[in-house]
Design an enzyme around this catalytic site. Structure first.
Site, short mmCIF file in Angstrom:
data_model
loop_
_atom_site.label_atom_id
_atom_site.label_comp_id
_atom_site.label_asym_id
_atom_site.label_seq_id
_atom_site.Cartn_x
_atom_site.Cartn_y
_atom_site.Cartn_z
N SER A 170 68.24 84.14 30.77
CA SER A 170 67.90 85.19 29.81
C SER A 170 69.00 85.48 28.80
O SER A 170 70.17 85.60 29.17
CB SER A 170 67.56 86.47 30.57
OG SER A 170 67.45 87.55 29.68
N ALA A 171 68.60 85.65 27.57
CA ALA A 171 69.52 86.10 26.53
C ALA A 171 69.60 87.62 26.51
O ALA A 171 70.20 88.22 25.63
CB ALA A 171 69.06 85.57 25.18
N ASP A 222 62.43 82.16 31.45
CA ASP A 222 63.03 83.16 30.59
C ASP A 222 62.63 84.53 31.16
O ASP A 222 61.74 84.61 32.01
CB ASP A 222 62.46 82.94 29.17
CG ASP A 222 62.71 84.11 28.27
OD1 ASP A 222 63.88 84.43 28.06
OD2 ASP A 222 61.73 84.74 27.78
N LYS A 281 70.31 78.41 24.17
CA LYS A 281 70.16 78.27 25.62
C LYS A 281 70.56 76.88 26.11
O LYS A 281 70.93 76.71 27.27
CB LYS A 281 68.74 78.65 26.05
CG LYS A 281 68.49 80.15 25.92
CD LYS A 281 67.25 80.62 26.62
CE LYS A 281 67.17 82.15 26.61
NZ LYS A 281 65.97 82.66 27.31
N GLU A 319 63.59 86.49 14.21
CA GLU A 319 63.53 85.67 15.43
C GLU A 319 62.19 84.94 15.55
O GLU A 319 62.14 83.79 15.94
CB GLU A 319 63.77 86.56 16.67
CG GLU A 319 63.81 85.77 17.96
CD GLU A 319 63.73 86.62 19.23
OE1 GLU A 319 63.74 87.86 19.16
OE2 GLU A 319 63.64 86.02 20.30
N ASP A 352 58.87 82.27 26.23
CA ASP A 352 58.02 82.84 25.17
C ASP A 352 58.56 82.51 23.79
O ASP A 352 57.97 82.91 22.78
CB ASP A 352 57.91 84.37 25.32
CG ASP A 352 59.17 85.07 24.86
OD1 ASP A 352 60.20 84.93 25.53
OD2 ASP A 352 59.12 85.74 23.81
N ASP A 363 62.79 88.25 29.28
CA ASP A 363 62.11 89.21 28.40
C ASP A 363 60.87 88.58 27.76
O ASP A 363 60.96 87.53 27.13
CB ASP A 363 63.05 89.68 27.29
CG ASP A 363 64.18 90.54 27.85
OD1 ASP A 363 63.89 91.48 28.59
OD2 ASP A 363 65.35 90.25 27.54
#
Ligand code: TMP
Ligand code: MG
Length: 312
Positions: free
Chosen positions: A178-179, A63, A227, A110, A252, A65
């Site tokens: 990555s989102a 991932d 994801k 989140e 994370d 961020d």
């Protein structure tokens, strides 16, 4: 006279302990106080199996961020790719205010340990959609992105150079999943001189019109908790990742655990989770979900030590 063969009488637990001692992974970083493991023996066996298979069977899925980037630096939060766009060069004050308000509403959701993924899902879609609409209204210019990243405090984790360089040297593909915003992500790794040919990215990319103005986001939206869909539709098709059944996964968020769902016939998957925030509330679920949990660790020391061992 009956001769006793000692190992027959050795209790099973002792035999296991001896076996673990013999196969023990010499990775001292795993003894760091920031490292939590549900089952140390499984971690060691997986590392050992990946090492035996060699770098040619390995892929790394990470991932971006708050996994490859730092969570905080000198007590201040490091911006995510979306928050890097919060720059006077790209958006006006009103948009800044609105994006920050959305962050203050949706980020706590989140990471809320008391809510299920099902409960979070529609709210994440809402957050991403609102932010992308705001960004599109700002008519962001493609040619201003590099400068905005340069002026931002976006920052990769300590030890990132060793991480990217070892994978490049060993020709191990690194999939960054990555989102966040792909264009910003690319600029961050380019400016840090680690955008090597083994790096592949699945993310939300901006769609610019012919004059270089943001008009939309491309493809299916990726947020923290979908994801798996991206893994099946995008990552699974990447030729460079094929024939590599061993995976080192870094994330994370619990949503990051689905990033390897596109790997065909996985053999050994080792998952590492950075637990940056809401530590006490989330510790138990992280330890139950990731093989290794790194608590408030702003470095790549543990992944680097594992890679050093696997690819040595
Ligand atoms: P990642 O998949 O690379 O971690 O990127 C997703 C992170 O981006 C997720 O933790 C939430 C964060 N985010 C922001 O910081 N600001 C935003 O406006 C949005 C939509 C997401
Ligand atoms: Mg993340």
């Amino acid at each position: 006279m009956i001769y006793q063969i000692p190992w027959i009488y050795t209790p099973a637990r002792t035999v296991l302990a001896i076996w673990h001692q013999l196969t023990k992974t010499p990775i001292p970083e795993l003894a760091n106080c920031s490292v939590l493991m549900r089952e140390r023996s499984r971690v060691e066996e997986t590392i050992h199996a990946i090492q035996r298979a060699g770098a040619g069977s390995l892929q790394v899925i990470a991932d971006f961020d708050m996994t490859l980037t730092r969570f905080a630096h000198n007590g201040k939060r490091v911006p995510t790719t979306h928050n890097t766009l919060d720059s006077q060069l790209l958006i006006n004050e009103d948009c800044t205010r609105k994006m920050r308000k959305l962050l203050s509403i949706y980020y706590p959701i989140e990471i809320d340990a008391s809510l299920s993924v099902e409960e979070k899902l529609p709210l994440m879609v809402e957050w991403w959609t609102k932010v992308h609409e705001l960004l599109i209204q700002q008519r962001i210019r493609k040619d201003m992105l590099a400068q905005a990243v340069k002026e931002s405090s976006a920052m990769l984790r300590d030890g990132y150079k060793v991480f990217f360089e070892r994978l490049a040297e060993q020709q191990v593909p690194l999939l960054i999943f990555s989102a966040g915003v792909g264009d910003v992500l690319e600029e961050v790794i380019r400016q840090n001189h680690v955008f090597h040919p083994n790096v592949h990215i699945v993310s939300n990319y901006m769609d610019f019109d012919q004059t270089g103005v943001l008009q939309a986001f491309k493809g299916q939206l990726i947020h923290t908790f979908n994801k798996r869909e991206g893994a099946l539709s995008h990552a699974a098709g990447l030729r460079e990742l094929q024939g590599r059944p061993n995976v080192l996964l870094l994330g994370d968020s619990l949503g990051d655990l689905t990033m390897a769902d596109g790997v065909a016939e996985p053999q050994n998957v080792l998952t590492i989770g950075f637990l940056n925030d809401q530590v006490e509330e989330r510790k138990e679920s992280y330890v139950n979900s990731f093989d290794i949990v790194l608590v408030k660790d702003e470095t790549m020391d543990v992944p680097n030590a594992i890679l050093r061992h696997i690819t040595s």
